[in-house]
Write an enzyme that holds these catalytic residues in place. Structure first.
Site, PDB file in Angstrom:
ATOM      1  N   CYS A   1       0.899  -1.158   0.000  1.00  0.00           N
ATOM      2  CA  CYS A   1       0.000   0.000   0.000  1.00  0.00           C
ATOM      3  C   CYS A   1       0.930   1.199   0.000  1.00  0.00           C
ATOM      4  O   CYS A   1       1.588   1.473   0.992  1.00  0.00           O
ATOM      5  CB  CYS A   1      -0.914   0.025   1.220  1.00  0.00           C
ATOM      6  SG  CYS A   1      -1.894   1.551   1.252  1.00  0.00           S
TER       7      CYS A   1
ATOM      8  N   CYS B   1      -0.360   4.148   2.583  1.00  0.00           N
ATOM      9  CA  CYS B   1      -0.439   3.941   4.037  1.00  0.00           C
ATOM     10  C   CYS B   1      -0.107   2.482   4.338  1.00  0.00           C
ATOM     11  O   CYS B   1       1.042   2.091   4.196  1.00  0.00           O
ATOM     12  CB  CYS B   1      -1.780   4.373   4.604  1.00  0.00           C
ATOM     13  SG  CYS B   1      -3.217   3.972   3.597  1.00  0.00           S
ATOM     14  N   SER B   2      -1.066   1.678   4.740  1.00  0.00           N
ATOM     15  CA  SER B   2      -0.716   0.318   5.129  1.00  0.00           C
ATOM     16  C   SER B   2      -1.878  -0.644   4.927  1.00  0.00           C
ATOM     17  O   SER B   2      -2.014  -1.623   5.646  1.00  0.00           O
ATOM     18  CB  SER B   2      -0.288   0.300   6.596  1.00  0.00           C
ATOM     19  OG  SER B   2      -1.336   0.842   7.382  1.00  0.00           O
ATOM     20  N   CYS B   3      -2.757  -0.378   3.931  1.00  0.00           N
ATOM     21  CA  CYS B   3      -3.914  -1.240   3.679  1.00  0.00           C
ATOM     22  C   CYS B   3      -3.434  -2.677   3.440  1.00  0.00           C
ATOM     23  O   CYS B   3      -2.430  -2.900   2.768  1.00  0.00           O
ATOM     24  CB  CYS B   3      -4.707  -0.728   2.487  1.00  0.00           C
ATOM     25  SG  CYS B   3      -5.313   0.949   2.744  1.00  0.00           S
TER      26      CYS B   3
HETATM   27 FE    FE Z   1      -3.381   2.055   2.708  1.00  0.00          FE
END
Ligand code: FE
Length: 196
Positions: A104, A107-109
Site C-alpha cells: 500500500c 499507508c498500510s492497507c
Molecule cells: Fe493504505
C-alpha cells in the site's frame, strides 16, 4: 489517486461516526472494542494459507478465487466484511512468467482478516516506495532472487481494495495433503516478498 484512499481521512470519519453512535446511545465503546477484538482474534495468516492450499489442490477453486475472490473465500467460511465495510479482495497468482507483490504505497492497507496484522516492514516508508521503484532489488534484499525473465507485478492496495498472492506450489510438495500444504504457506509468501 483519490483523496478517499487516505486512511487518515477514513479513520477520522470512522471516529466521528463512532462518537455519534455512542452519543446517541446506539453503541457503547465496549461494543465497538468487543467487535474489533473478535475480528482480530480470527485474523491470522493461517486463513490465507488455507485458501492457498485449497487453490493448489483444486484448480476450479483457484479459477473462482482469481475471478472473484470475495465470493470464493466464502466457500471456506472467510469474509472481507469483518471490519467496518466489505473490502474488495483481488487474488493474483505467481507463475514462472510473473511474480506478484503487494504494497500500500500511501499507508498500510492489508487483508488483515486473511493475513493477521501486517508486519512492521510492510508499513515502512522504505518498503512502500522501493517496491514500486525497484522491486527486483528490494525482493533480492528479502532473499528472493527472481529469474531475469520473470515479470514483477506490484499491486497497490487501497482503503477499498486488498490483494493477496498465490505463491507457486513448491515442487517438493506434489504429494502432500491439503492440510499439510497449508503449513508451507508463509505470510511473506502471501504478500509476495518470499517464494515457498
Ligand atoms: Fe493504505
Amino acid at each position: 489517486m483519490s483523496g478517499d484512499h487516505s486512511s487518515t481521512a477514513i479513520s477520522e470519519r470512522v471516529r466521528r461516526v463512532e462518537a455519534l453512535l455512542e452519543e446517541r446511545g446506539m453503541v457503547t465503546r465496549a461494543d465497538i472494542d468487543g467487535r474489533i477484538d473478535e475480528f482480530l482474534r480470527g485474523a491470522t495468516p493461517a486463513n490465507g494459507a488455507r485458501i492457498i492450499a485449497r487453490a493448489w489442490v483444486d484448480p476450479a477453486f483457484k479459477e473462482r478465487l482469481l475471478n472473484d475472490a470475495n465470493a470464493a473465500i466464502q466457500e471456506l467460511g472467510f469474509t472481507m466484511s469483518g471490519g467496518i465495510q466489505e473490502q474488495r479482495l483481488k487474488v493474483v497468482a505467481n507463475s514462472e512468467a510473473e511474480h506478484n507483490v503487494v504494497v500500500c504505497t500511501l499507508c498500510s492497507c492489508y487483508p488483515i482478516a486473511l493475513l493477521g496484522p501486517s508486519p512492521g516492514w510492510y508499513k515502512s516508508e522504505a518498503y512502500r516506495s522501493r517496491v514500486v521503484r525497484e522491486p527486483r532489488a528490494l525482493l533480492r534484499e528479502f532473499g528472493l532472487e527472481l529469474p531475469a525473465d520473470t515479470r514483477i507485478s506490484v499491486w497497490d492496495a487501497s482503503a477499498e481494495s486488498r490483494y493477496m498472492v498465490v505463491p507457486q506450489r513448491p515442487p517438493a510438495a506434489q504429494r502432500m495433503s491439503e492440510a499439510k500444504l497449508a503449513t508451507l504457506v508463509t505470510r511473506k509468501g502471501l504478500i509476495g516478498t518470499a517464494a515457498l
